[in-house]
Design a protein around this motif. Structure first.
Motif, short mmCIF file in Angstrom:
data_model
loop_
_atom_site.label_atom_id
_atom_site.label_comp_id
_atom_site.label_asym_id
_atom_site.label_seq_id
_atom_site.Cartn_x
_atom_site.Cartn_y
_atom_site.Cartn_z
N LYS A 27 0.82 -1.22 0.00
CA LYS A 27 0.00 0.00 0.00
C LYS A 27 0.86 1.27 0.00
O LYS A 27 1.94 1.30 0.57
CB LYS A 27 -0.88 0.03 1.25
N ASP A 28 0.31 2.32 -0.62
CA ASP A 28 0.90 3.68 -0.59
C ASP A 28 2.41 3.67 -0.84
O ASP A 28 3.20 4.11 0.00
CB ASP A 28 0.58 4.37 0.73
N ILE A 29 2.80 3.20 -2.00
CA ILE A 29 4.22 3.09 -2.35
C ILE A 29 4.77 4.47 -2.69
O ILE A 29 4.19 5.21 -3.48
CB ILE A 29 4.41 2.13 -3.54
N VAL A 30 5.91 4.79 -2.08
CA VAL A 30 6.56 6.08 -2.30
C VAL A 30 8.04 5.83 -2.60
O VAL A 30 8.69 4.99 -1.98
CB VAL A 30 6.44 6.97 -1.04
N LYS A 31 8.55 6.58 -3.59
CA LYS A 31 9.99 6.57 -3.89
C LYS A 31 10.54 7.93 -3.47
O LYS A 31 10.05 8.97 -3.92
CB LYS A 31 10.25 6.33 -5.38
N ILE A 32 11.55 7.92 -2.62
CA ILE A 32 12.20 9.15 -2.18
C ILE A 32 13.59 9.20 -2.81
O ILE A 32 14.40 8.30 -2.61
CB ILE A 32 12.29 9.23 -0.64
N ASN A 43 20.86 6.18 -2.36
CA ASN A 43 20.30 7.10 -3.36
C ASN A 43 18.77 7.16 -3.32
O ASN A 43 18.18 8.16 -3.69
CB ASN A 43 20.74 6.69 -4.76
N TYR A 44 18.13 6.06 -2.91
CA TYR A 44 16.67 6.01 -2.94
C TYR A 44 16.14 5.24 -1.74
O TYR A 44 16.74 4.26 -1.31
CB TYR A 44 16.15 5.32 -4.21
N PHE A 45 14.99 5.67 -1.25
CA PHE A 45 14.17 4.91 -0.32
C PHE A 45 12.93 4.50 -1.09
O PHE A 45 12.35 5.32 -1.81
CB PHE A 45 13.70 5.76 0.86
N ILE A 46 12.51 3.27 -0.94
CA ILE A 46 11.19 2.83 -1.37
C ILE A 46 10.45 2.48 -0.09
O ILE A 46 10.94 1.69 0.73
CB ILE A 46 11.26 1.60 -2.30
N LEU A 109 8.78 8.53 7.81
CA LEU A 109 10.02 8.76 7.06
C LEU A 109 9.85 9.77 5.93
O LEU A 109 10.77 10.52 5.62
CB LEU A 109 10.55 7.44 6.48
N GLU A 110 8.66 9.79 5.33
CA GLU A 110 8.43 10.75 4.24
C GLU A 110 8.62 12.18 4.73
O GLU A 110 9.19 13.02 4.02
CB GLU A 110 7.02 10.60 3.66
N ASN A 111 8.17 12.48 5.94
CA ASN A 111 8.34 13.82 6.49
C ASN A 111 9.78 14.07 6.93
O ASN A 111 10.30 15.17 6.78
CB ASN A 111 7.38 14.03 7.67
N LEU A 112 10.43 13.04 7.45
CA LEU A 112 11.82 13.17 7.87
C LEU A 112 12.71 13.57 6.70
O LEU A 112 13.65 14.34 6.86
CB LEU A 112 12.30 11.85 8.49
N THR A 118 10.00 13.44 -3.76
CA THR A 118 9.17 12.28 -3.44
C THR A 118 8.21 12.01 -4.58
O THR A 118 7.60 12.92 -5.12
CB THR A 118 8.37 12.55 -2.14
N GLU A 119 8.10 10.73 -4.93
CA GLU A 119 7.19 10.32 -6.00
C GLU A 119 6.28 9.22 -5.48
O GLU A 119 6.75 8.19 -4.99
CB GLU A 119 7.99 9.80 -7.20
N LYS A 120 4.98 9.45 -5.58
CA LYS A 120 4.01 8.41 -5.20
C LYS A 120 3.87 7.47 -6.40
O LYS A 120 3.65 7.91 -7.53
CB LYS A 120 2.67 9.05 -4.86
N ILE A 121 4.03 6.18 -6.14
CA ILE A 121 3.97 5.17 -7.19
C ILE A 121 2.53 4.66 -7.29
O ILE A 121 1.95 4.23 -6.30
CB ILE A 121 4.93 3.99 -6.90
N GLN A 122 1.98 4.72 -8.49
CA GLN A 122 0.62 4.24 -8.71
C GLN A 122 0.58 2.72 -8.58
O GLN A 122 1.49 2.03 -9.07
CB GLN A 122 0.12 4.65 -10.10
N THR A 123 -0.44 2.21 -7.95
CA THR A 123 -0.61 0.77 -7.82
C THR A 123 -1.65 0.30 -8.79
O THR A 123 -2.55 1.05 -9.18
CB THR A 123 -1.02 0.38 -6.38
#
Length: 125
Positions: A27-32, A43-46, A109-112, A118-123
């Motif tokens: 759920k609610d996948i985000v790439k930072i 380089n990236y957080f998923i 973590l998104e706020n940290l 930040t990119e929200k990944i469509q599911t």
């Protein structure tokens, strides 16, 4: 010091990670994108979450299997399987965080890392 922009290998790794998450309906996948942030570990957080410890465990194992099948890489380090409220998979360039929903809200973590792109990944539905 500026980090290296995403290369072909990193993109393949990101694609494999996202595929593994999608298989178990994370759920609610985000790439930072941390490439422009100095002194970050990677380089990236998923980031994603599941609705139970069973789903968190299944998502993380799916990521591990899918990355190994598609890219031939194993996680350098993994932690959190003992209770599956927050499983971390470290692929050097990319760190995958699979949370239970309440734990994700608590650590936020998104706020940290709010100064990172930040990119929200469509599911897939």
């Amino acid at each position: 010091m500026q980090k290296t922009p995403i290369g072909k290998d990193s993109q393949q790794l990101l694609n494999a990670i996202l595929e593994g998450i999608h298989k178990i309906k994370g759920k609610d996948i985000v790439k930072i994108d941390l490439t422009k942030i100095n002194h970050s570990e990677c380089n990236y957080f998923i980031i994603c979450h599941g609705n139970s410890t069973t789903q968190v465990d299944a998502i993380a194992h799916s990521v591990e299997r899918t990355v190994e099948e598609m890219v031939g890489e194993k996680a350098w380090h993994k932690d959190g399987y003992q209770n599956s409220v927050w499983v971390l998979l470290d692929y050097a360039d990319v760190m995958v965080h699979v949370f239970q929903h309440e734990t994700r809200k608590h650590y936020n973590l998104e706020n940290l890392w709010a100064d990172a792109a930040t990119e929200k990944i469509q599911t897939e539905n």
